[in-house]
Design a protein around this motif. Structure first.
Motif, PDB file in Angstrom:
ATOM      1  N   ALA A  41       6.325 -13.734  -6.729  1.00 32.44           N
ATOM      2  CA  ALA A  41       7.315 -14.505  -5.967  1.00 32.44           C
ATOM      3  C   ALA A  41       7.137 -14.366  -4.465  1.00 32.44           C
ATOM      4  O   ALA A  41       7.623 -15.210  -3.698  1.00 32.44           O
ATOM      5  N   ASP A  42       6.430 -13.325  -4.022  1.00 32.09           N
ATOM      6  CA  ASP A  42       6.239 -13.134  -2.588  1.00 32.09           C
ATOM      7  C   ASP A  42       5.449 -14.279  -1.954  1.00 32.09           C
ATOM      8  O   ASP A  42       5.499 -14.481  -0.741  1.00 32.09           O
ATOM      9  N   LEU A  43       4.720 -15.033  -2.761  1.00 26.13           N
ATOM     10  CA  LEU A  43       3.892 -16.120  -2.238  1.00 26.13           C
ATOM     11  C   LEU A  43       4.701 -17.361  -1.891  1.00 26.13           C
ATOM     12  O   LEU A  43       4.175 -18.278  -1.258  1.00 26.13           O
TER      13      LEU A  43
ATOM     14  N   LEU B 131      -4.749 -17.383   1.187  1.00 26.35           N
ATOM     15  CA  LEU B 131      -4.153 -16.047   1.246  1.00 26.35           C
ATOM     16  C   LEU B 131      -5.127 -14.982   0.743  1.00 26.35           C
ATOM     17  O   LEU B 131      -5.124 -13.844   1.232  1.00 26.35           O
ATOM     18  N   PHE B 132      -5.958 -15.351  -0.230  1.00 27.73           N
ATOM     19  CA  PHE B 132      -6.988 -14.420  -0.710  1.00 27.73           C
ATOM     20  C   PHE B 132      -7.954 -14.069   0.419  1.00 27.73           C
ATOM     21  O   PHE B 132      -8.286 -12.893   0.624  1.00 27.73           O
ATOM     22  N   LEU B 133      -8.403 -15.067   1.158  1.00 29.22           N
ATOM     23  CA  LEU B 133      -9.303 -14.814   2.285  1.00 29.22           C
ATOM     24  C   LEU B 133      -8.609 -13.984   3.357  1.00 29.22           C
ATOM     25  O   LEU B 133      -9.220 -13.103   3.969  1.00 29.22           O
ATOM     26  N   PHE B 134      -7.344 -14.267   3.589  1.00 26.87           N
ATOM     27  CA  PHE B 134      -6.565 -13.502   4.561  1.00 26.87           C
ATOM     28  C   PHE B 134      -6.425 -12.053   4.117  1.00 26.87           C
ATOM     29  O   PHE B 134      -6.544 -11.116   4.920  1.00 26.87           O
ATOM     30  N   ARG B 135      -6.198 -11.860   2.817  1.00 29.88           N
ATOM     31  CA  ARG B 135      -6.054 -10.500   2.265  1.00 29.88           C
ATOM     32  C   ARG B 135      -7.369  -9.731   2.358  1.00 29.88           C
ATOM     33  O   ARG B 135      -7.378  -8.528   2.637  1.00 29.88           O
ATOM     34  N   MET B 136      -8.486 -10.423   2.139  1.00 26.04           N
ATOM     35  CA  MET B 136      -9.789  -9.783   2.251  1.00 26.04           C
ATOM     36  C   MET B 136     -10.107  -9.432   3.702  1.00 26.04           C
ATOM     37  O   MET B 136     -10.795  -8.446   3.978  1.00 26.04           O
ATOM     38  N   LYS B 137      -9.598 -10.254   4.625  1.00 27.83           N
ATOM     39  CA  LYS B 137      -9.838  -9.995   6.046  1.00 27.83           C
ATOM     40  C   LYS B 137      -9.065  -8.777   6.517  1.00 27.83           C
ATOM     41  O   LYS B 137      -9.533  -7.995   7.352  1.00 27.83           O
ATOM     42  N   PHE B 138      -7.850  -8.609   5.984  1.00 28.01           N
ATOM     43  CA  PHE B 138      -6.995  -7.493   6.368  1.00 28.01           C
ATOM     44  C   PHE B 138      -6.583  -6.727   5.113  1.00 28.01           C
ATOM     45  O   PHE B 138      -5.444  -6.870   4.648  1.00 28.01           O
ATOM     46  N   PRO B 139      -7.476  -5.937   4.546  1.00 24.90           N
ATOM     47  CA  PRO B 139      -7.145  -5.194   3.323  1.00 24.90           C
ATOM     48  C   PRO B 139      -6.017  -4.201   3.570  1.00 24.90           C
ATOM     49  O   PRO B 139      -5.910  -3.621   4.654  1.00 24.90           O
ATOM     50  N   ALA B 140      -5.172  -4.010   2.558  1.00 25.52           N
ATOM     51  CA  ALA B 140      -4.015  -3.129   2.704  1.00 25.52           C
ATOM     52  C   ALA B 140      -4.456  -1.701   2.949  1.00 25.52           C
ATOM     53  O   ALA B 140      -5.465  -1.238   2.433  1.00 25.52           O
ATOM     54  N   GLY B 141      -3.695  -1.004   3.761  1.00 24.94           N
ATOM     55  CA  GLY B 141      -3.955   0.401   4.001  1.00 24.94           C
ATOM     56  C   GLY B 141      -4.720   0.678   5.278  1.00 24.94           C
ATOM     57  O   GLY B 141      -4.825   1.830   5.687  1.00 24.94           O
ATOM     58  N   GLU B 142      -5.278  -0.341   5.909  1.00 28.64           N
ATOM     59  CA  GLU B 142      -6.049  -0.116   7.131  1.00 28.64           C
ATOM     60  C   GLU B 142      -5.123  -0.106   8.344  1.00 28.64           C
ATOM     61  O   GLU B 142      -4.170  -0.887   8.430  1.00 28.64           O
ATOM     62  N   GLU B 143      -5.405   0.732   9.268  1.00 25.56           N
ATOM     63  CA  GLU B 143      -4.614   0.818  10.491  1.00 25.56           C
ATOM     64  C   GLU B 143      -5.254  -0.013  11.601  1.00 25.56           C
ATOM     65  O   GLU B 143      -6.437  -0.291  11.586  1.00 25.56           O
ATOM     66  N   GLY B 144      -4.451  -0.394  12.557  1.00 18.86           N
ATOM     67  CA  GLY B 144      -4.972  -1.081  13.722  1.00 18.86           C
ATOM     68  C   GLY B 144      -5.168  -2.576  13.542  1.00 18.86           C
ATOM     69  O   GLY B 144      -5.784  -3.217  14.391  1.00 18.86           O
ATOM     70  N   ASP B 145      -4.657  -3.151  12.444  1.00 15.13           N
ATOM     71  CA  ASP B 145      -4.804  -4.585  12.227  1.00 15.13           C
ATOM     72  C   ASP B 145      -3.696  -5.393  12.888  1.00 15.13           C
ATOM     73  O   ASP B 145      -3.709  -6.615  12.835  1.00 15.13           O
ATOM     74  N   GLY B 146      -2.709  -4.709  13.451  1.00 15.38           N
ATOM     75  CA  GLY B 146      -1.641  -5.403  14.145  1.00 15.38           C
ATOM     76  C   GLY B 146      -0.721  -6.144  13.199  1.00 15.38           C
ATOM     77  O   GLY B 146      -0.612  -5.826  12.003  1.00 15.38           O
TER      78      GLY B 146
ATOM     79  N   ALA C 138       0.832  -1.197   0.000  1.00 18.71           N
ATOM     80  CA  ALA C 138       0.000   0.000   0.000  1.00 18.71           C
ATOM     81  C   ALA C 138       0.867   1.248   0.000  1.00 18.71           C
ATOM     82  O   ALA C 138       0.569   2.230  -0.678  1.00 18.71           O
ATOM     83  N   VAL C 139       1.984   1.236   0.767  1.00 18.98           N
ATOM     84  CA  VAL C 139       2.884   2.383   0.799  1.00 18.98           C
ATOM     85  C   VAL C 139       3.543   2.567  -0.552  1.00 18.98           C
ATOM     86  O   VAL C 139       3.654   3.682  -1.067  1.00 18.98           O
TER      87      VAL C 139
ATOM     88  N   ARG D 248       1.846  -6.894   2.608  1.00 16.67           N
ATOM     89  CA  ARG D 248       2.955  -7.257   1.738  1.00 16.67           C
ATOM     90  C   ARG D 248       2.556  -8.303   0.693  1.00 16.67           C
ATOM     91  O   ARG D 248       3.354  -8.669  -0.158  1.00 16.67           O
ATOM     92  N   LEU D 249       1.341  -8.795   0.793  1.00 19.87           N
ATOM     93  CA  LEU D 249       0.841  -9.768  -0.178  1.00 19.87           C
ATOM     94  C   LEU D 249       0.410  -9.069  -1.458  1.00 19.87           C
ATOM     95  O   LEU D 249       0.108  -7.877  -1.454  1.00 19.87           O
ATOM     96  N   PRO D 250       0.357  -9.816  -2.578  1.00 21.02           N
ATOM     97  CA  PRO D 250      -0.255  -9.258  -3.785  1.00 21.02           C
ATOM     98  C   PRO D 250      -1.711  -8.910  -3.512  1.00 21.02           C
ATOM     99  O   PRO D 250      -2.307  -9.369  -2.532  1.00 21.02           O
TER     100      PRO D 250
END
Length: 324
Positions: A135-137, A195-210, A40-41, A218-220
């Motif tokens: 390759a990050d996967l 990983l898709f479900l994980f990415r949907m659970k914690f979408p990039a750019g949100e704060e406070g997800d720990g 996201a950054v 860092r995922l695609p």
């Protein structure tokens, strides 16, 4: 049929070496993943640079001017070393399978150890093809592969030996190879959907997800993960279906019937139906988000259940060989 103990020993050493190299590659790729900046950054910086014109070096536009490329970052260097180790490990992994076959003078798919070895090799090769742009996967792909290989080398290990008479058939390399290869590709698909479900659970750019949010960032993007899962399943699904059909033909030749609802046959059919449902759901409007991904994960769980529980707990016509 005699067993070449020397080749069998070389096969085991190749397998163990491949495992060690995969483990080292995993360490390097984890270090690379940890050193990456959140996507996201990166995306925000690229968008900002594009909107403001960006800091363009006009020297690069001068004809005849040779511009040196910047040195690779540590993240890129670690990724390159990890990928190189994966290729070396894959070569040793395949060599262990080939040596096992020469040692036993048969196709090396006569027990669960050999089946899991083949399926893991298929997953690695499929990953080398499918993850070239993502390759990050690899960090997440190698973890289940290492777990399966560890189980194969300990709990499931079997000494090189001839197969039982019922398996001395030309159908063995055809049927079981197709099933093992498709199982390896399904592993790629299953990990991508998780990983898709994980990415949907914690979408990039949100704060406070720990820490989970930091890993997810860092995922695609979710679309890339979903597309990878879908394309992998499209390849594996017809292979798996063909393997079931060829297994039924072999069953008719060996047992005098095409289908008898043996536990192995039943769960294989259930897994095939689940994957068919996933492909249908993935192509249906309103199911292309997390609903279809959960179905794909269910199919992956069914494959693992078929491999371990059915082979090791439930008795059936396939139990004597420990085959999938």
């Amino acid at each position: 049929m005699t067993i070449n103990e020397t080749l069998a020993r070389y096969s085991d050493w190749s397998f163990e070496s491949a495992f060690a190299i995969y483990a080292l590659a995993t360490v390097l790729l984890i270090a690379r993943y940890a050193s990456m900046r959140a996507r996201a950054v990166q995306d925000r910086e690229l968008v900002a640079a594009g909107a403001s014109g960006g800091p363009v070096d006009t020297a690069e536009l001068v004809p005849g001017r040779v511009v040196e490329k910047p040195d690779k970052t540590w993240s890129e260097k670690l990724g390159g070393m990890g990928y190189a180790l994966l290729v070396v490990g894959a070569v040793l992994h395949i060599a262990s399978i080939v040596l096992r076959g020469f040692a036993t003078e048969r196709f090396p798919l006569g027990n669960m150890y050999e089946f899991v070895t083949m399926a893991c090799a298929a997953a690695i090769v499929a990953g080398l093809v499918a993850l070239r742009k993502t390759a990050d996967l690899w960090v997440f792909m190698l973890v289940p592969v290492l777990i399966l290989m560890f189980l194969a080398a300990t709990v499931l290990y079997a000494d090189a030996a001839p197969v039982v008479p019922a398996l001395r058939s030309f159908w063995l390399p055809i049927h079981v190879t197709i099933i093992s290869v498709s199982s390896g590709i399904f592993l790629v698909s299953g990990v991508a959907s998780i990983l898709f479900l994980f990415r949907m659970k914690f979408p990039a750019g949100e704060e406070g997800d720990g820490p989970f949010g930091k890993v997810a960032q860092r995922l695609p993007n979710a679309e890339t993960l979903d597309r990878l899962a879908y394309k992998s399943t499209i390849v594996a699904f017809p292979l798996f279906g063909a393997g079931i059909i060829l297994g039924a033909i072999w069953a008719e030749a060996a047992w005098g019937r095409f289908w008898g609802w043996d536990p192995k046959e039943t769960v294989s059919f259930i897994a095939w139906v689940i994957y068919a449902a996933y492909l249908h759901a993935r192509a249906t409007s309103g199911w292309r988000d997390t609903k279809a991904a959960w179905i794909n994960v269910a199919g992956f769980v069914a494959m693992l259940f078929n491999l371990f529980i059915i082979n090791m707990v439930v008795s059936g016509l396939h139990s004597y060989a420990g085959l999938t």
